[in-house]
Design a protein around this motif. Structure first.
Motif, PDB file in Angstrom:
ATOM      1  N   GLY A  47     -14.381  44.540 -21.213  1.00 47.66           N
ATOM      2  CA  GLY A  47     -14.156  45.849 -20.625  1.00 47.66           C
ATOM      3  C   GLY A  47     -15.313  46.809 -20.829  1.00 47.66           C
ATOM      4  O   GLY A  47     -16.153  46.622 -21.710  1.00 47.66           O
ATOM      5  N   PRO A  48     -15.368  47.871 -20.020  1.00 52.43           N
ATOM      6  CA  PRO A  48     -16.418  48.885 -20.174  1.00 52.43           C
ATOM      7  C   PRO A  48     -16.353  49.516 -21.562  1.00 52.43           C
ATOM      8  O   PRO A  48     -15.283  49.908 -22.026  1.00 52.43           O
ATOM      9  N   GLY A  49     -17.483  49.579 -22.224  1.00 55.24           N
ATOM     10  CA  GLY A  49     -17.520  50.162 -23.557  1.00 55.24           C
ATOM     11  C   GLY A  49     -16.763  49.369 -24.602  1.00 55.24           C
ATOM     12  O   GLY A  49     -16.495  49.864 -25.698  1.00 55.24           O
ATOM     13  N   GLY A  50     -16.386  48.129 -24.270  1.00 53.17           N
ATOM     14  CA  GLY A  50     -15.651  47.288 -25.209  1.00 53.17           C
ATOM     15  C   GLY A  50     -14.160  47.525 -25.226  1.00 53.17           C
ATOM     16  O   GLY A  50     -13.454  46.970 -26.070  1.00 53.17           O
ATOM     17  N   ARG A  51     -13.653  48.329 -24.272  1.00 50.73           N
ATOM     18  CA  ARG A  51     -12.225  48.656 -24.242  1.00 50.73           C
ATOM     19  C   ARG A  51     -11.477  47.631 -23.386  1.00 50.73           C
ATOM     20  O   ARG A  51     -10.999  47.926 -22.286  1.00 50.73           O
ATOM     21  N   SER A  52     -11.362  46.444 -23.905  1.00 51.01           N
ATOM     22  CA  SER A  52     -10.671  45.366 -23.205  1.00 51.01           C
ATOM     23  C   SER A  52      -9.220  45.740 -22.933  1.00 51.01           C
ATOM     24  O   SER A  52      -8.520  46.246 -23.811  1.00 51.01           O
ATOM     25  N   GLU A  53      -8.765  45.470 -21.713  1.00 48.63           N
ATOM     26  CA  GLU A  53      -7.365  45.707 -21.371  1.00 48.63           C
ATOM     27  C   GLU A  53      -6.535  44.437 -21.490  1.00 48.63           C
ATOM     28  O   GLU A  53      -5.308  44.499 -21.507  1.00 48.63           O
ATOM     29  N   SER A  54      -7.190  43.302 -21.568  1.00 47.77           N
ATOM     30  CA  SER A  54      -6.482  42.026 -21.667  1.00 47.77           C
ATOM     31  C   SER A  54      -6.435  41.563 -23.116  1.00 47.77           C
ATOM     32  O   SER A  54      -7.475  41.500 -23.784  1.00 47.77           O
ATOM     33  N   PRO A  55      -5.259  41.203 -23.618  1.00 48.03           N
ATOM     34  CA  PRO A  55      -5.173  40.707 -24.992  1.00 48.03           C
ATOM     35  C   PRO A  55      -5.835  39.349 -25.185  1.00 48.03           C
ATOM     36  O   PRO A  55      -5.942  38.876 -26.315  1.00 48.03           O
ATOM     37  N   MET A  56      -6.287  38.740 -24.093  1.00 46.00           N
ATOM     38  CA  MET A  56      -7.046  37.498 -24.219  1.00 46.00           C
ATOM     39  C   MET A  56      -8.405  37.746 -24.862  1.00 46.00           C
ATOM     40  O   MET A  56      -8.994  36.842 -25.455  1.00 46.00           O
ATOM     41  N   PHE A  57      -8.893  38.980 -24.731  1.00 45.75           N
ATOM     42  CA  PHE A  57     -10.232  39.305 -25.222  1.00 45.75           C
ATOM     43  C   PHE A  57     -10.151  40.481 -26.188  1.00 45.75           C
ATOM     44  O   PHE A  57      -9.529  41.496 -25.880  1.00 45.75           O
ATOM     45  N   PRO A  58     -10.788  40.391 -27.343  1.00 48.48           N
ATOM     46  CA  PRO A  58     -10.685  41.475 -28.325  1.00 48.48           C
ATOM     47  C   PRO A  58     -11.370  42.749 -27.867  1.00 48.48           C
ATOM     48  O   PRO A  58     -12.359  42.713 -27.139  1.00 48.48           O
ATOM     49  N   ARG A  59     -10.825  43.864 -28.313  1.00 41.37           N
ATOM     50  CA  ARG A  59     -11.512  45.134 -28.129  1.00 41.37           C
ATOM     51  C   ARG A  59     -12.708  45.180 -29.069  1.00 41.37           C
ATOM     52  O   ARG A  59     -12.629  44.781 -30.228  1.00 41.37           O
ATOM     53  N   LEU A  60     -13.818  45.674 -28.553  1.00 40.12           N
ATOM     54  CA  LEU A  60     -15.040  45.796 -29.341  1.00 40.12           C
ATOM     55  C   LEU A  60     -15.389  47.248 -29.632  1.00 40.12           C
ATOM     56  O   LEU A  60     -16.271  47.512 -30.458  1.00 40.12           O
ATOM     57  N   ASP A  61     -14.701  48.181 -28.974  1.00 39.50           N
ATOM     58  CA  ASP A  61     -15.042  49.593 -29.138  1.00 39.50           C
ATOM     59  C   ASP A  61     -14.809  50.042 -30.578  1.00 39.50           C
ATOM     60  O   ASP A  61     -13.760  49.818 -31.160  1.00 39.50           O
ATOM     61  N   ALA A  62     -15.835  50.675 -31.146  1.00 40.44           N
ATOM     62  CA  ALA A  62     -15.835  51.211 -32.511  1.00 40.44           C
ATOM     63  C   ALA A  62     -15.774  50.133 -33.585  1.00 40.44           C
ATOM     64  O   ALA A  62     -15.557  50.438 -34.758  1.00 40.44           O
ATOM     65  N   GLN A  63     -15.992  48.878 -33.205  1.00 41.53           N
ATOM     66  CA  GLN A  63     -16.032  47.819 -34.212  1.00 41.53           C
ATOM     67  C   GLN A  63     -17.238  48.030 -35.131  1.00 41.53           C
ATOM     68  O   GLN A  63     -18.266  48.565 -34.709  1.00 41.53           O
ATOM     69  N   THR A  64     -17.122  47.627 -36.385  1.00 42.29           N
ATOM     70  CA  THR A  64     -18.228  47.840 -37.315  1.00 42.29           C
ATOM     71  C   THR A  64     -19.438  47.008 -36.885  1.00 42.29           C
ATOM     72  O   THR A  64     -19.310  45.807 -36.615  1.00 42.29           O
ATOM     73  N   PRO A  65     -20.614  47.618 -36.813  1.00 42.50           N
ATOM     74  CA  PRO A  65     -21.801  46.877 -36.380  1.00 42.50           C
ATOM     75  C   PRO A  65     -22.099  45.649 -37.236  1.00 42.50           C
ATOM     76  O   PRO A  65     -22.501  44.607 -36.706  1.00 42.50           O
ATOM     77  N   ALA A  66     -21.884  45.752 -38.545  1.00 46.00           N
ATOM     78  CA  ALA A  66     -22.179  44.611 -39.417  1.00 46.00           C
ATOM     79  C   ALA A  66     -21.284  43.420 -39.088  1.00 46.00           C
ATOM     80  O   ALA A  66     -21.724  42.264 -39.125  1.00 46.00           O
ATOM     81  N   TYR A  67     -20.025  43.694 -38.763  1.00 44.13           N
ATOM     82  CA  TYR A  67     -19.107  42.611 -38.399  1.00 44.13           C
ATOM     83  C   TYR A  67     -19.519  41.981 -37.068  1.00 44.13           C
ATOM     84  O   TYR A  67     -19.582  40.748 -36.944  1.00 44.13           O
ATOM     85  N   LEU A  68     -19.788  42.809 -36.061  1.00 45.05           N
ATOM     86  CA  LEU A  68     -20.194  42.271 -34.762  1.00 45.05           C
ATOM     87  C   LEU A  68     -21.474  41.457 -34.883  1.00 45.05           C
ATOM     88  O   LEU A  68     -21.602  40.384 -34.283  1.00 45.05           O
ATOM     89  N   ASP A  69     -22.421  41.964 -35.649  1.00 45.09           N
ATOM     90  CA  ASP A  69     -23.681  41.250 -35.853  1.00 45.09           C
ATOM     91  C   ASP A  69     -23.415  39.873 -36.462  1.00 45.09           C
ATOM     92  O   ASP A  69     -23.931  38.845 -35.989  1.00 45.09           O
ATOM     93  N   ALA A  70     -22.576  39.843 -37.494  1.00 44.97           N
ATOM     94  CA  ALA A  70     -22.282  38.575 -38.168  1.00 44.97           C
ATOM     95  C   ALA A  70     -21.546  37.602 -37.251  1.00 44.97           C
ATOM     96  O   ALA A  70     -21.827  36.394 -37.249  1.00 44.97           O
ATOM     97  N   GLN A  71     -20.600  38.111 -36.451  1.00 48.77           N
ATOM     98  CA  GLN A  71     -19.830  37.220 -35.581  1.00 48.77           C
ATOM     99  C   GLN A  71     -20.683  36.669 -34.444  1.00 48.77           C
ATOM    100  O   GLN A  71     -20.582  35.484 -34.096  1.00 48.77           O
TER     101      GLN A  71
END
Length: 206
Positions: free
Chosen positions: A45-69
């Protein structure tokens, strides 16, 4: 050189600039928003705001976690079925600079809460999140994920995340399909199905 080849060489630089042609790893450190729109938005989704529960929301996720994943996907260290099907290929195209840029971009987005569950479910979920369940040896989620589920460094933000996605990840930790976080594997084995649904419903509404 034929006329067709000459024409191709004239337009190739323009195609590369707008992202229609990709050669080698992607490194868009200066334009993470554009990279996110091209590579991630169709699922997340735009800005990481996924509307489908098939895909995780990324908005406001911690950068260190996203980087590691993302690096885990790229290195194939994170291997649940969705990772193998989609994220391994996508992450393989990203260098460290692109990963860091995407992580920072999503980390600075706003993240509105999602819908909640029933009052009983919300109360149960809140109790587990804040205090754990001592008789089961279940620790409080807040101890690692923050008092408001906002995440801490490589511990992910859970606030606002889709309930169904959280439950799939708990199942993946429990089955061993996802094995990149030993603490969560232990927690997943301790949670009952009812408790998992309650805490996931509570987190979705934060």
């Amino acid at each position: 050189m034929t006329a067709a080849h000459a024409s191709l060489w004239k337009v190739l630089p323009k195609l590369l600039m707008v992202g229609f042609v990709s050669i080698g790893p992607m490194s868009y450190g200066q334009n993470a928003e554009k990279l996110a729109a091209q590579l991630c938005a169709s699922c997340h989704g735009p800005g990481g705001r996924s509307e489908s529960p098939m895909f995780p929301r990324l908005d406001a996720q911690t950068p260190a976690y996203l980087d590691a994943q993302l690096k885990g996907f790229r290195n194939r260290a994170r291997g649940e079925s969705a990772a193998r099907a989609d994220m391994w290929g996508i992450a393989s195209r990203l260098d460290d600079s692109a990963i860091a840029s995407l992580a920072e971009y999503y980390g600075h987005q706003n993240a509105p809460p999602g819908p909640g569950g029933s009052p009983e479910q919300m109360a149960t979920g809140k109790g587990i999140f804040e205090h754990g369940v001592a008789v089961q040896g279940l620790p409080a989620c807040a101890a690692c994920h923050g008092a408001h589920a906002e995440g801490r460094e490589t511990f992910p933000r859970l606030a606002g995340q889709h309930q169904a996605y959280l439950l799939r990840q708990i199942d993946a930790f429990k089955s061993g399909e996802r094995a990149n976080a030993p603490t969560m594997s232990a927690v997943a084995h301790t949670l009952t199905d009812t408790q998992a649904k309650a805490v996931a419903a509570y987190l979705q509404a934060q």
